[in-house]
Structures are given as C-alpha cells and as structure tokens.
Design a protein around this motif. Structure first.
Motif, PDB file in Angstrom:
ATOM      1  N   ARG A  48       0.806  -1.043   0.177  1.00 32.70           N
ATOM      2  CA  ARG A  48      -0.035   0.317   0.061  1.00 32.70           C
ATOM      3  C   ARG A  48       0.948   1.178  -0.144  1.00 32.70           C
ATOM      4  O   ARG A  48       0.553   2.134  -0.866  1.00 32.70           O
ATOM      5  CB  ARG A  48      -0.957  -0.002   1.256  1.00 32.70           C
ATOM      6  CG  ARG A  48      -1.878  -0.971   1.183  1.00 32.70           C
ATOM      7  CD  ARG A  48      -2.855  -1.206   2.486  1.00 32.70           C
ATOM      8  NE  ARG A  48      -3.155  -2.155   2.918  1.00 32.70           N
ATOM      9  CZ  ARG A  48      -3.442  -2.890   4.246  1.00 32.70           C
ATOM     10  NH1 ARG A  48      -2.779  -1.838   5.177  1.00 32.70           N
ATOM     11  NH2 ARG A  48      -4.064  -3.782   4.358  1.00 32.70           N
ATOM     12  N   GLU A  51       2.473   1.751  -3.287  1.00 30.46           N
ATOM     13  CA  GLU A  51       1.282   2.016  -4.239  1.00 30.46           C
ATOM     14  C   GLU A  51       0.962   3.599  -4.300  1.00 30.46           C
ATOM     15  O   GLU A  51       0.802   4.196  -5.368  1.00 30.46           O
ATOM     16  CB  GLU A  51       0.097   1.353  -4.112  1.00 30.46           C
ATOM     17  CG  GLU A  51      -0.889   1.619  -5.072  1.00 30.46           C
ATOM     18  CD  GLU A  51      -2.382   0.732  -5.021  1.00 30.46           C
ATOM     19  OE1 GLU A  51      -3.634   1.128  -5.426  1.00 30.46           O
ATOM     20  OE2 GLU A  51      -2.314  -0.371  -4.105  1.00 30.46           O
ATOM     21  N   VAL A  52       0.801   4.128  -2.991  1.00 32.78           N
ATOM     22  CA  VAL A  52       0.719   5.598  -2.773  1.00 32.78           C
ATOM     23  C   VAL A  52       1.611   6.386  -3.553  1.00 32.78           C
ATOM     24  O   VAL A  52       1.401   7.574  -4.278  1.00 32.78           O
ATOM     25  CB  VAL A  52       0.643   6.179  -1.330  1.00 32.78           C
ATOM     26  CG1 VAL A  52       0.447   7.511  -1.124  1.00 32.78           C
ATOM     27  CG2 VAL A  52      -0.419   5.272  -0.726  1.00 32.78           C
ATOM     28  N   VAL A  54       3.600   5.665  -5.974  1.00 34.46           N
ATOM     29  CA  VAL A  54       3.301   5.301  -7.722  1.00 34.46           C
ATOM     30  C   VAL A  54       1.968   5.799  -8.193  1.00 34.46           C
ATOM     31  O   VAL A  54       2.158   6.793  -9.276  1.00 34.46           O
ATOM     32  CB  VAL A  54       3.518   3.897  -8.063  1.00 34.46           C
ATOM     33  CG1 VAL A  54       3.154   3.607  -9.535  1.00 34.46           C
ATOM     34  CG2 VAL A  54       4.861   3.117  -7.713  1.00 34.46           C
ATOM     35  N   SER A  55       1.029   5.897  -7.505  1.00 33.92           N
ATOM     36  CA  SER A  55      -0.186   6.326  -7.999  1.00 33.92           C
ATOM     37  C   SER A  55      -0.188   7.880  -8.074  1.00 33.92           C
ATOM     38  O   SER A  55      -0.964   8.519  -8.780  1.00 33.92           O
ATOM     39  CB  SER A  55      -1.480   5.857  -7.045  1.00 33.92           C
ATOM     40  OG  SER A  55      -1.228   6.380  -5.722  1.00 33.92           O
ATOM     41  N   HIS A  56       0.595   8.581  -7.166  1.00 41.72           N
ATOM     42  CA  HIS A  56       0.732  10.106  -7.100  1.00 41.72           C
ATOM     43  C   HIS A  56       1.820  10.248  -7.915  1.00 41.72           C
ATOM     44  O   HIS A  56       2.138  11.713  -8.045  1.00 41.72           O
ATOM     45  CB  HIS A  56       0.698  10.671  -5.815  1.00 41.72           C
ATOM     46  CG  HIS A  56      -0.488  10.506  -4.930  1.00 41.72           C
ATOM     47  ND1 HIS A  56      -1.217   9.076  -4.386  1.00 41.72           N
ATOM     48  CD2 HIS A  56      -1.797  11.123  -5.136  1.00 41.72           C
ATOM     49  CE1 HIS A  56      -2.441   9.362  -4.091  1.00 41.72           C
ATOM     50  NE2 HIS A  56      -2.715  10.563  -4.302  1.00 41.72           N
ATOM     51  N   ASP A  57       2.587   9.413  -8.507  1.00 46.07           N
ATOM     52  CA  ASP A  57       3.526  10.035  -9.474  1.00 46.07           C
ATOM     53  C   ASP A  57       4.764  10.790  -8.835  1.00 46.07           C
ATOM     54  O   ASP A  57       4.946  11.978  -9.265  1.00 46.07           O
ATOM     55  CB  ASP A  57       3.259  10.837 -10.776  1.00 46.07           C
ATOM     56  CG  ASP A  57       4.007  10.666 -11.802  1.00 46.07           C
ATOM     57  OD1 ASP A  57       5.302   9.867 -11.936  1.00 46.07           O
ATOM     58  OD2 ASP A  57       4.069  11.768 -12.748  1.00 46.07           O
TER      59      ASP A  57
END
Length: 280
Positions: A48, A51-52, A54-57
């Motif tokens: 998790r 993922e935070v 990566v998902s917020h680049d």
C-alpha cells in the motif's frame, strides 16, 4: 503552409521554454516495523505504501522511521527510484533511516550525506541535547533533466526533547546555508511539532524557507497528519509532517493524503504531498 508550420513550431518552442518543470514532492513517516502492530504491521502495509508513491507519481520524497528491511522492501517495490541515507544508530544499517528517494530517470545525484542532530553532528550514533533518540538529517543535491539543481533535505525531530527540536532546527538551517550554494531548497520531515509551535516558526524565521501549506493556493485533505492508526479521535489528531521550500520554488498545491488504502492503513501518519514548480 510553410509559414504556418514555422509559426506553429515557434509557438510550441515558446510554450516549452516558457513552462517551468514541476515536482511532485512527499514527506512520509512510514512507521517502523513493529511486531506489536498486529494487522498494521509493515508486512501488511508495504505494498500500500509503495502504491501511494506510484499512484501520485511522486518525483522525490523523504521518509521517516524506516528500518533497513523496510528500506530494502521499498527498493524492491519501487525499482524506478534510487535512495540515499544511513541508519541513525551506527551510520550504516542499524536503527531508523531518514532516507530520501528520487526517480532514477529524472534526477542525477551530485552529492549527498547524513548528519546527526546533536552537538557532534559528524559522529554516527550521537544523541543531542535532551533528545530521547538519535536523530539525523539526510540530504542530496539533485540535478533535474532540465539542468536545474536543488538541495533536498529530510529529517525527523525528537518526540520528547524540546531543546533537541529547537537546536535541531538551528543546526538544520545552518547546514542548509552551507550546502545549498545558490540552489533552491526543499526540506521535508516529521517535526513532532504543530503549526503554531515555536519549532515551525523557527524553521521559517530567517525568511529562507516557507511552509508549503501556508503559501500554496490549492490546499486539500485533512488538517492533521497523525492518527495513530485511527486510534486518536479526529479532534485530537495533530499535523506533524511538513514540506518547506525556499525561493526558487513556487508552491502550486498542498495535500494531506488519506492514511488508508484499500481498506487498510498505510501508516500511523498520513503522507503529505506538494506540487512545486521551479521559479521562472
């Protein structure tokens, strides 16, 4: 037609030259790998947390509380990032890291280091003033693909010692002055201090650094960043995590991200992010 092509090309070139690069920046206290955390232990949260990012680049981020196994997990989960930092207990792998991660394909690291927030900042494992723990700051000078350079510095101030927090900030600002040269600066960290505190005021008192939350036109998320895995009532949750920038950066956006993802906690702290732009 040829004239229109040249005009279009000139317009594209003007736009490219006129737009300054932006950086997605984060500070993230990821909570040390504590076996007593049960379902909130690191082994259940690590994907998790990655993922935070990566998902917020996120382009560059400062971490707090990582143990070496957590650092290695993140390196595996985030292969597009490089990291700098050392353990605070021995200057190698023992104890918590205040590591800095940055995108490999965007930045070139020019120099980096770690110093201890103590009366003897070059002595690995030294504890300062009335601090309960060893505390460090890790820094790196990065060159962006655009050719622009900046100093990124990340820390975690003591949770007990008021003198240690105050003197730690004095040392931080002094070192920033000696390390930055003419470069702009980003300072991130868990300051264990709330916005109205003398510690946060001290960071900004010489006018070099500004709290992104105070200057960004767009502010999103909660007013707090620490929930202790949701155990604190919302009215009692403090903001402890900060991103400061110097001149040379304009702050576009500030956001405290959720501390949960997919039904589980990512940490006992919420990550804080900012979008900053190199000043034209």
């Amino acid at each position: 037609m040829k004239r229109l092509f040249h005009l279009f090309a000139a317009a594209v070139a003007f736009t490219a030259c006129g737009s300054a690069p932006t950086l997605n920046v984060m500070t993230f206290n990821m909570r040390y790998d504590n076996p007593e955390d049960g379902e909130n232990n690191w082994r259940f949260r690590r994907e998790r947390a990655a993922e935070v990012i990566v998902s917020h680049d996120i382009d560059v981020f400062g971490t707090q509380e990582l143990l070496v196994n957590q650092l290695n997990d993140l390196k595996e989960l985030l292969p597009g990032y490089a990291a700098v930092g050392v353990g605070r207990e021995d200057g190698a792998e023992a104890g918590e890291f205040s590591a800095v991660f940055f995108k490999r394909d965007r930045f070139t690291p020019l120099e980096s280091g770690t110093f201890w927030l103590s009366e003897t900042p070059e002595v690995a494992g030294s504890r300062g003033w009335d601090g309960a723990c060893e505390r460090v700051a890790t820094w790196v000078v990065l060159r962006d693909k655009s050719g622009r350079e900046f100093l990124f510095i990340n820390t975690h101030l003591d949770h007990v010692g008021q003198v240690a927090r105050d003197e730690g900030v004095s040392l931080l600002t002094k070192r920033i002055g000696s390390l930055r040269g003419e470069r702009p600066v980003i300072l991130t960290g868990d300051f264990n201090s709330e916005p109205g505190s003398s510690v946060v005021a001290h960071v900004q008192k010489d006018g070099v650094l500004r709290d992104v939350k105070a200057v960004a036109p767009l502010k999103l998320g909660t007013a707090w960043s620490f929930s202790d895995f949701g155990q604190l009532p919302e009215a009692e949750r403090p903001l402890l995590d900060y991103i400061f920038v110097s001149g040379g950066f304009d702050a576009d956006r500030y956001e405290v991200l959720p501390d949960t993802l997919g039904g589980g906690y990512i940490s006992d702290h919420a990550p804080v992010m900012a979008v900053v732009e190199f000043a034209r």
